[in-house]
Design an enzyme around this catalytic site. Structure first.
Site, PDB file in Angstrom:
ATOM      1  N   LYS A   1     -24.403 -27.971 -53.356  1.00  0.00           N
ATOM      2  CA  LYS A   1     -23.780 -26.746 -52.840  1.00  0.00           C
ATOM      3  C   LYS A   1     -24.807 -25.741 -52.327  1.00  0.00           C
ATOM      4  CE  LYS A   1     -19.678 -27.217 -55.741  1.00  0.00           C
ATOM      5  NZ  LYS A   1     -19.971 -28.627 -56.051  1.00  0.00           N
TER       6      LYS A   1
ATOM      7  N   LYS B   1     -28.139 -20.622 -55.965  1.00  0.00           N
ATOM      8  CA  LYS B   1     -28.961 -21.822 -56.148  1.00  0.00           C
ATOM      9  C   LYS B   1     -29.965 -21.978 -55.009  1.00  0.00           C
ATOM     10  CE  LYS B   1     -27.744 -24.276 -59.877  1.00  0.00           C
ATOM     11  NZ  LYS B   1     -28.708 -24.768 -60.883  1.00  0.00           N
TER      12      LYS B   1
END
Length: 244
Positions: free
Chosen positions: A20, A32
């Protein structure tokens, strides 16, 4: 944590990331990606002895909270099994494969490389649901089979959810000594350019200012995306999600 490892001269650090993070469309994927950018920038510093690497997971089969457990619970309850979209696909790996990927990457990493398990073709989630219904000894309830046991319903994509995930940013992907692990040395943002933006992100986080956090993530992603060669940062889907 990365800074502490450098200060303590830890030999190797492996960051657990996610698919993702590739062209992210959610705050989770965006955070992230920002973490990846910091690891990649820190790993390129000439005075850093710690060897950094990043592993990007696909979906781990039957781990806590996985779609397999979710479908199993829905089937046990008599259905329906809920799928967000008929065409949605995901990459899958087993728990032992995920463990081996981390251990192997920790040996292979040096300068912030990204490691991904070769997981084959992505799987349609609706096909996984149908397989699990069949393996449970039941049949799918459809217009053609109105007396089936379990119905599959489509509930729509959630905010920030993508139809298809990617594993790498760019095409510079190479083999490793492990036959099932691929590696990429991806672009990165220099640490001196990233640090001021992370400081502003820290200030927003400390103030619990959700709108400002999203705005700062958006700014970092814009710079990251432009580095990939896009002339128009608005092309990145996540930028619209982050401002909503």
């Amino acid at each position: 944590l990365a800074d502490a490892c450098v200060d303590a001269r830890i030999p190797g650090v492996t960051m657990i990331s996610t698919d993702k993070a590739v062209r992210p469309t959610s705050v989770m994927g965006s955070s992230k990606r920002v973490a990846e950018l910091y690891i990649q920038a820190l790993a390129r510093q000439p005075n850093v002895e710690t060897q950094f690497g990043i592993v990007r997971f696909g979906n781990v089969l039957d781990c806590s909270g996985s779609v397999v457990q979710h479908f199993r619970q829905q089937i046990s309850a008599g259905g329906p099994v809920t799928v967000t979209h008929e065409e949605i696909t995901r990459f899958f790996m087993s728990i032992p494969e995920a463990t081996q990927l981390v251990l192997q990457a920790n040996n292979l990493a040096a300068k912030g490389e990204v490691f991904v398990l070769e997981m084959g073709e992505p799987i349609r989630i609706v096909d996984l649901a149908r397989t699990m219904i069949a393996l449970s000894g039941m049949t799918e309830k459809t217009d053609d089979n109105p007396y089936g046991d379990i119905e599959i319903t489509y509930v729509g994509l959630r905010p920030g959810e993508k139809l298809h995930e990617e594993l790498f940013i760019g095409q510079a992907v190479t083999d490793t000594v492990h036959p099932h692990i691929k590696m990429a040395m991806e672009r990165f943002m220099p640490l001196e350019e990233l640090h001021p933006k992370l400081r502003r992100l820290d200030i927003a986080l400390e103030a619990h200012a959700a709108r400002a956090v999203r705005a700062m993530l958006k700014k970092i992603l814009e710079l990251d995306y432009c580095a990939a060669g896009s002339a128009d940062p608005a092309d990145l889907p996540s930028l619209r999600v982050l401002t909503s």
